[in-house]
Motif scaffolding. Structure first.
Motif, PDB file in Angstrom:
ATOM      1  N   CYS A   1       0.655  -0.881   0.203  1.00 25.98           N
ATOM      2  CA  CYS A   1       0.521   0.082   0.012  1.00 25.98           C
ATOM      3  C   CYS A   1       0.903   1.584  -0.100  1.00 25.98           C
ATOM      4  N   ILE A   2       2.287   0.931  -0.487  1.00 27.86           N
ATOM      5  CA  ILE A   2       3.021   2.530   0.590  1.00 27.86           C
ATOM      6  C   ILE A   2       3.385   2.598  -1.233  1.00 27.86           C
ATOM      7  N   TRP A   3       3.650   1.272  -2.207  1.00 28.71           N
ATOM      8  CA  TRP A   3       3.377   1.702  -3.344  1.00 28.71           C
ATOM      9  C   TRP A   3       2.856   2.655  -3.602  1.00 28.71           C
ATOM     10  N   LEU A   4       1.227   1.751  -3.675  1.00 28.07           N
ATOM     11  CA  LEU A   4      -0.092   1.817  -3.983  1.00 28.07           C
ATOM     12  C   LEU A   4      -0.398   3.244  -3.735  1.00 28.07           C
ATOM     13  N   GLY A   5      -0.059   4.230  -2.434  1.00 26.16           N
ATOM     14  CA  GLY A   5      -0.124   5.195  -2.402  1.00 26.16           C
ATOM     15  C   GLY A   5       0.541   6.350  -3.387  1.00 26.16           C
ATOM     16  N   GLY A   6       1.442   6.059  -3.842  1.00 18.53           N
ATOM     17  CA  GLY A   6       2.700   6.759  -3.918  1.00 18.53           C
ATOM     18  C   GLY A   6       1.690   6.642  -5.366  1.00 18.53           C
ATOM     19  N   ARG A   7       1.097   5.850  -6.159  1.00 17.23           N
ATOM     20  CA  ARG A   7       0.774   5.886  -7.544  1.00 17.23           C
ATOM     21  C   ARG A   7      -0.405   7.139  -7.285  1.00 17.23           C
ATOM     22  N   ALA A   8      -0.986   7.054  -6.651  1.00 19.94           N
ATOM     23  CA  ALA A   8      -2.400   7.424  -6.054  1.00 19.94           C
ATOM     24  C   ALA A   8      -2.613   8.341  -5.770  1.00 19.94           C
ATOM     25  N   THR A   9      -1.201   9.179  -4.876  1.00 21.93           N
ATOM     26  CA  THR A   9      -0.596  10.585  -4.992  1.00 21.93           C
ATOM     27  C   THR A   9      -0.291  11.081  -5.998  1.00 21.93           C
ATOM     28  N   ASP A  10       0.666  10.675  -7.258  1.00 23.88           N
ATOM     29  CA  ASP A  10       0.959  11.249  -8.423  1.00 23.88           C
ATOM     30  C   ASP A  10      -0.694  10.892  -9.560  1.00 23.88           C
ATOM     31  N   ARG A  11      -1.799  10.518  -8.840  1.00 26.44           N
ATOM     32  CA  ARG A  11      -2.658  10.225 -10.280  1.00 26.44           C
ATOM     33  C   ARG A  11      -4.110  10.859  -9.381  1.00 26.44           C
ATOM     34  N   TRP A  12      -4.282  11.071  -8.183  1.00 25.98           N
ATOM     35  CA  TRP A  12      -5.685  11.629  -7.498  1.00 25.98           C
ATOM     36  C   TRP A  12      -4.475  13.286  -7.124  1.00 25.98           C
ATOM     37  N   GLY A  13      -3.517  13.167  -6.949  1.00 31.77           N
ATOM     38  CA  GLY A  13      -3.455  14.263  -6.491  1.00 31.77           C
ATOM     39  C   GLY A  13      -2.888  13.918  -4.517  1.00 31.77           C
ATOM     40  N   ALA A  14      -2.140  15.041  -3.269  1.00 30.08           N
ATOM     41  CA  ALA A  14      -1.940  14.753  -2.604  1.00 30.08           C
ATOM     42  C   ALA A  14      -3.318  15.021  -1.048  1.00 30.08           C
ATOM     43  N   ASP A  15      -3.917  15.463  -1.604  1.00 35.21           N
ATOM     44  CA  ASP A  15      -4.997  15.943  -0.751  1.00 35.21           C
ATOM     45  C   ASP A  15      -6.081  14.804  -1.127  1.00 35.21           C
ATOM     46  N   ARG A  16      -6.223  14.159  -2.585  1.00 39.60           N
ATOM     47  CA  ARG A  16      -7.250  13.735  -2.502  1.00 39.60           C
ATOM     48  C   ARG A  16      -7.351  11.957  -1.689  1.00 39.60           C
ATOM     49  N   SER A  17      -6.210  11.778  -2.190  1.00 34.81           N
ATOM     50  CA  SER A  17      -5.628  10.615  -1.720  1.00 34.81           C
ATOM     51  C   SER A  17      -5.198   9.985  -0.755  1.00 34.81           C
ATOM     52  N   LEU A  18      -4.827  11.107   0.782  1.00 32.84           N
ATOM     53  CA  LEU A  18      -4.565  11.031   2.346  1.00 32.84           C
ATOM     54  C   LEU A  18      -5.771  11.463   2.298  1.00 32.84           C
ATOM     55  N   VAL A  19      -7.503  12.365   2.149  1.00 36.91           N
ATOM     56  CA  VAL A  19      -8.459  12.129   2.588  1.00 36.91           C
ATOM     57  C   VAL A  19      -9.553  10.357   1.909  1.00 36.91           C
ATOM     58  N   ALA A  20      -8.922  10.057   0.872  1.00 34.96           N
ATOM     59  CA  ALA A  20      -9.083   8.340   0.540  1.00 34.96           C
ATOM     60  C   ALA A  20      -9.024   8.081   1.201  1.00 34.96           C
ATOM     61  N   GLY A  21      -7.205   7.843   2.180  1.00 36.00           N
ATOM     62  CA  GLY A  21      -7.036   7.228   3.467  1.00 36.00           C
ATOM     63  C   GLY A  21      -6.942   6.984   4.438  1.00 36.00           C
ATOM     64  N   ILE A  22      -7.812   8.142   5.217  1.00 40.12           N
ATOM     65  CA  ILE A  22      -7.502   8.273   5.995  1.00 40.12           C
ATOM     66  C   ILE A  22      -9.106   8.334   6.524  1.00 40.12           C
ATOM     67  N   ILE A  23     -10.090   8.000   5.751  1.00 36.78           N
ATOM     68  CA  ILE A  23     -11.381   8.160   5.640  1.00 36.78           C
ATOM     69  C   ILE A  23     -11.528   6.534   6.079  1.00 36.78           C
TER      70      ILE A  23
END
Length: 398
Positions: free
Chosen positions: A253-275
């Motif tokens: 998930c660290i790797w997937l989180g990095g890809r999501a950050t590049d694709r969605w943006g850091a804020d959206r990736s963080l919000v999704a992860g915390i939810i």
């Protein structure tokens, strides 16, 4: 990906292993130095608190130092501190040497992540940071078990010697691959400007959100075993499997989180992860009322939690890098402080919850901390999108 990126991964692996590996040889240290295990455990506390306090100050004070020089000096200090720790015969000197090693880690750890973000191609910051962050999960999944095995076979002093050897190897790898710099003095704002940026709501609230989230994550990780025992009729081997699967999920998930950050943006990736993290904690809290829960159910939910606990790391680092600009390294240093503080608070809050309310309330408290992190992040995102006179907004972070 360039070789220097994997050198930074190796550096992060060594630095984080050095912090955690003491836990695996605590009984041997306590017995050999004639102290209680609780007292020996303060070696871990002292290391974490030293990094938490020193990282922000080191980030500002060493901002003008080239990365090659910074890594060279800090790793030399790190190696010497571990070699001397292997020869000490008293608990006091050992404690002092652990603080010295922590100061070296505080100086170099934020720079490791900052350098990866600075050198990443456009649109790949999340992935480059994720590669370095694999050193963190790798230290838990591999570094600590290896160091513990070495201590069990050859004595706890051999564990410190192995950390010194690993530090030498990491430094050689870094110096052989890291691109040369021609000074950093022109890039660094004044100390007052650095502090103004670091104290701004977009940066500071985001760091507080990460600290709050880390508190919730680490309280569950620290007390996972008693929670499993309270909810399920799991054996020792099954508990070990749960820890292993959580670690593997964290690496993925660290790797997937990095890809999501590049694709969605850091804020959206963080919000999704915390939810998702908060939702999983809610499910674990609800399972308390259905106990005993089949281990197969518990391990699936726990594995998802283990993954999401690490998903957010690349997004947090990338967000701060994009927001802080020329003081990104200092912001990442402050975030390192918040992370280590969250680790310490997780142990304390989890311990109070376990002794006061019981293991069944651990996920509920973690879920509340997740909601708090989400609220702080929402405030940070709102602040980053409000224009300030004479400055541009940071809306591109999202």
């Amino acid at each position: 990906m360039p070789a220097w990126l994997f050198a930074l991964l190796a550096a992060a692996f060594v630095l984080y292993t050095d912090d955690y590996v003491i836990a695996g040889v605590l009984p041997e240290i306590a017995r050999d130095l004639d102290v209680s295990e609780a007292q020996a455990g303060q070696l871990v506390t002292a290391f974490s608190l030293t990094v938490a306090l020193a990282a922000p100050m080191a980030g500002v004070a060493l901002a003008r130092v080239s990365r090659r020089h910074l890594f060279t000096v800090s790793f030399v200090v790190f190696v010497v501190a571990n070699l001397l720790a292997a020869t000490t015969t008293g608990f006091g000197p050992l404690m002092a040497l652990r603080i010295v090693a922590a100061l070296a880690a505080a100086a170099s750890t934020p720079a490791v992540f900052a350098h990866a973000a600075e050198r990443a191609p456009e649109g790949h910051i999340g992935r480059y940071v994720a590669v370095v962050a694999l050193g963190v999960t790798g230290s838990i999944a591999a570094g600590v078990p290896i160091g513990t095995w070495i201590g069990g076979q050859y004595g706890w002093r051999a564990t410190f010697v192995s950390m010194a050897v690993a530090g030498i190897a990491a430094l050689v790898f870094v110096l052989a691959t890291l691109p040369r710099e021609h000074g950093r003095t022109g890039e660094v704002p004044s100390v007052s400007d650095q502090l103004r940026t670091l104290a701004g709501a977009p940066v500071l609230l985001g760091i507080l959100a990460n600290c709050t989230l880390m508190t919730g994550s680490m309280m569950m990780l620290t007390y996972m075993a008693p929670h499993i025992d309270a909810v399920s009729e799991a054996s020792v081997d099954q508990r070990a499997l749960a820890f292993s699967l959580s670690g593997i999920a964290g690496i993925v998930c660290i790797w997937l989180g990095g890809r999501a950050t590049d694709r969605w943006g850091a804020d959206r990736s963080l919000v999704a992860g915390i939810i998702v993290f908060t939702g999983v904690m809610g499910i674990l809290a609800a399972l308390w009322f259905a106990r005993p829960v089949p281990f197969s159910v518990l391990v699936v939910v726990g594995t998802i939690w283990g993954g999401m606990a690490f998903w957010n790391s690349p997004a947090i680092q990338a967000r701060l890098y994009l927001l802080a600009g020329p003081v990104a390294a200092q912001a990442l240093a402050l975030n390192t402080s918040g992370t280590y503080l969250g680790v310490a608070l997780g142990g304390a809050v989890g311990g109070m919850t376990l002794s006061g309310l019981g293991a069944g309330f651990l996920p509920a408290v973690a879920a509340l901390l997740g909601l708090g992190a989400l609220a702080l992040l929402a405030c940070a995102i709102g602040a980053s999108k409000r224009p300030v006179r004479g400055e541009t907004t940071a809306a591109d972070v999202a």
